[in-house]
Scaffold this motif. Structure first.
Motif, mmCIF file in Angstrom:
data_model
loop_
_atom_site.group_PDB
_atom_site.id
_atom_site.type_symbol
_atom_site.label_atom_id
_atom_site.label_comp_id
_atom_site.label_asym_id
_atom_site.label_seq_id
_atom_site.Cartn_x
_atom_site.Cartn_y
_atom_site.Cartn_z
ATOM 1 N N ASP A 82 27.483 34.963 56.802
ATOM 2 C CA ASP A 82 27.091 36.298 57.295
ATOM 3 C C ASP A 82 28.316 37.052 57.819
ATOM 4 O O ASP A 82 28.474 38.256 57.568
ATOM 5 N N ARG A 83 29.181 36.354 58.546
ATOM 6 C CA ARG A 83 30.374 36.999 59.098
ATOM 7 C C ARG A 83 31.358 37.389 58.001
ATOM 8 O O ARG A 83 31.948 38.476 58.046
ATOM 9 N N LEU A 84 31.540 36.503 57.023
ATOM 10 C CA LEU A 84 32.420 36.850 55.913
ATOM 11 C C LEU A 84 31.900 38.081 55.165
ATOM 12 O O LEU A 84 32.672 38.924 54.714
ATOM 13 N N ASN A 85 30.589 38.169 55.041
ATOM 14 C CA ASN A 85 29.997 39.315 54.352
ATOM 15 C C ASN A 85 30.125 40.588 55.185
ATOM 16 O O ASN A 85 30.506 41.644 54.670
ATOM 17 N N SER A 86 29.804 40.508 56.480
ATOM 18 C CA SER A 86 29.872 41.706 57.330
ATOM 19 C C SER A 86 31.307 42.193 57.505
ATOM 20 O O SER A 86 31.535 43.386 57.719
ATOM 21 N N ASP A 87 32.282 41.279 57.401
ATOM 22 C CA ASP A 87 33.692 41.674 57.471
ATOM 23 C C ASP A 87 34.225 42.152 56.123
ATOM 24 O O ASP A 87 35.425 42.444 56.006
ATOM 25 N N SER A 88 33.361 42.210 55.112
ATOM 26 C CA SER A 88 33.747 42.641 53.762
ATOM 27 C C SER A 88 34.863 41.789 53.179
ATOM 28 O O SER A 88 35.711 42.285 52.426
ATOM 29 N N ILE A 89 34.864 40.497 53.523
ATOM 30 C CA ILE A 89 35.868 39.582 52.971
ATOM 31 C C ILE A 89 35.349 38.949 51.681
ATOM 32 O O ILE A 89 36.015 39.011 50.638
ATOM 33 N N ALA A 90 34.183 38.343 51.725
ATOM 34 C CA ALA A 90 33.606 37.733 50.527
ATOM 35 C C ALA A 90 32.092 37.666 50.677
ATOM 36 O O ALA A 90 31.570 37.372 51.752
ATOM 37 N N GLN A 91 31.395 37.945 49.586
ATOM 38 C CA GLN A 91 29.928 37.841 49.535
ATOM 39 C C GLN A 91 29.626 36.558 48.758
ATOM 40 O O GLN A 91 29.739 36.516 47.537
ATOM 41 N N THR A 92 29.250 35.516 49.498
ATOM 42 C CA THR A 92 29.305 34.153 48.967
ATOM 43 C C THR A 92 27.930 33.499 48.933
ATOM 44 O O THR A 92 27.168 33.592 49.896
ATOM 45 N N MET A 93 27.624 32.808 47.824
ATOM 46 C CA MET A 93 26.417 32.003 47.735
ATOM 47 C C MET A 93 26.773 30.616 47.223
ATOM 48 O O MET A 93 27.798 30.421 46.553
ATOM 49 N N ILE A 94 25.930 29.629 47.554
ATOM 50 C CA ILE A 94 26.086 28.257 47.091
ATOM 51 C C ILE A 94 24.847 27.881 46.297
ATOM 52 O O ILE A 94 23.717 28.108 46.742
ATOM 53 N N LEU A 95 25.050 27.302 45.130
ATOM 54 C CA LEU A 95 23.956 26.808 44.296
ATOM 55 C C LEU A 95 24.078 25.284 44.215
ATOM 56 O O LEU A 95 25.132 24.763 43.865
ATOM 57 N N ILE A 96 23.001 24.582 44.573
ATOM 58 C CA ILE A 96 22.982 23.113 44.506
ATOM 59 C C ILE A 96 22.047 22.692 43.372
ATOM 60 O O ILE A 96 20.886 23.095 43.339
#
Length: 287
Positions: A82-96
């Motif tokens: 959430d912080r990485l996204n709100s800081d506009s650094i990276a919009q990240t997801m994990i798929l297992i």
């Protein structure tokens, strides 16, 4: 004649015995493994959906976690991402995924990034989507990634080291929770070492000078005039409100877009948060 009947009976008995033997062998043989068609394996689909059917907005940044990791670990990952996204650094997801669900593993990560539309569609941090794919094997895990076009500073050597760190953590602890947390904590460190938070410019404050009333008798007269206007306005409201009430028009001090509680119409305070892409989906590379 008797010999013929005995022969026929003997042949019939042999047929019955052979049939029973085959049926018993069929019942005792092990069940065949379910084979997933190649077209349905992750990484072997094609645009526009690449074989995925996930909702584009998820409750967590981690997808298909339920059979592999705990909700506590998923929630901890959400805080970091959430912080990485709100800081506009990276919009990240994990798929297992289990190994039976994946064909081409690198393509699987890249296809998932495109399908979930990860990354900002415009601005300075355009196309900053990122995906980690964790493939669960019988005694190990295999980690891969897909990178958006807007993250060129994240090098292959850095990201491959993250993959190996998560895989080694699983080998040591046999805990997928710990491996997932290690992967995302290390990713947060690497991403922030390459990209600083993108802050919006602070708006400039404008000083508005209020008009000053004249001093002396003129100032007193001006104040009296304003008070008189205010009193007349209140008297007008007191005269109008009963007429409006009788005509069936209700006066709502909260405005037409709200209820008596004063909260806007729509989702409540406790509505679940959704997480997903912003619409970019442009990927550059994977490993």
């Amino acid at each position: 004649m008797i010999n013929r009947n005995l022969a026929r009976g003997f042949i019939t008995l042999i047929v019955v015995v052979v049939t029973l033997a085959y049926s018993l062998l069929a019942d005792l043989s092990p069940a065949r493994a379910v084979v997933i068609p190649a077209a349905d394996l992750c990484g072997q689909g094609s645009a526009p959906d690449y074989g995925f059917t996930y909702d584009l907005q998820q409750m967590h940044w981690t997808v298909d976690w339920q059979s592999h990791v705990s909700e506590n670990a998923v929630n901890e990952v959400d805080v970091i991402l959430d912080r990485l996204n709100s800081d506009s650094i990276a919009q990240t997801m994990i798929l297992i995924q289990s190994e039976q669900q994946v064909g081409n593993r690198v393509n699987c990560a890249v296809h998932f990034l495109r399908y979930m539309r990860l990354g900002l569609p415009d601005g300075e941090r355009k196309d900053n989507g990122f995906v980690f794919l964790i493939v669960v094997e019988p005694n190990s895990i295999d980690v891969h990634y897909g990178v958006g076009l807007g993250l060129p500073a994240l090098t292959a050597s850095e990201l491959t080291s993250l993959n190996r760190a998560a895989e080694d953590t699983y080998q040591t602890t046999k805990s997928l929770d710990q491996a997932l947390l290690t992967l995302i904590q290390e990713f947060d460190t690497v991403a922030r070492s390459n990209y600083s938070p993108l802050t919006s410019p602070t708006p400039t404050q404008q000083i508005i000078s209020l008009p000053t009333l004249p001093s002396g008798p003129l100032g007193i007269l001006s104040i009296c005039g304003l008070l008189c206007i205010g009193v007349l306005f209140l008297l007008f409201l007191m005269w109008m409100l009963p007429k409006l009430a009788r005509s069936g028009i209700n006066f709502n001090p909260y405005g037409s877009g709200s209820r008596g509680s004063g909260f806007p119409l729509g989702g409540g305070r406790n509505s679940p948060r959704s997480r997903g892409g912003s619409g970019s989906s442009r990927s550059g590379r994977g490993n």
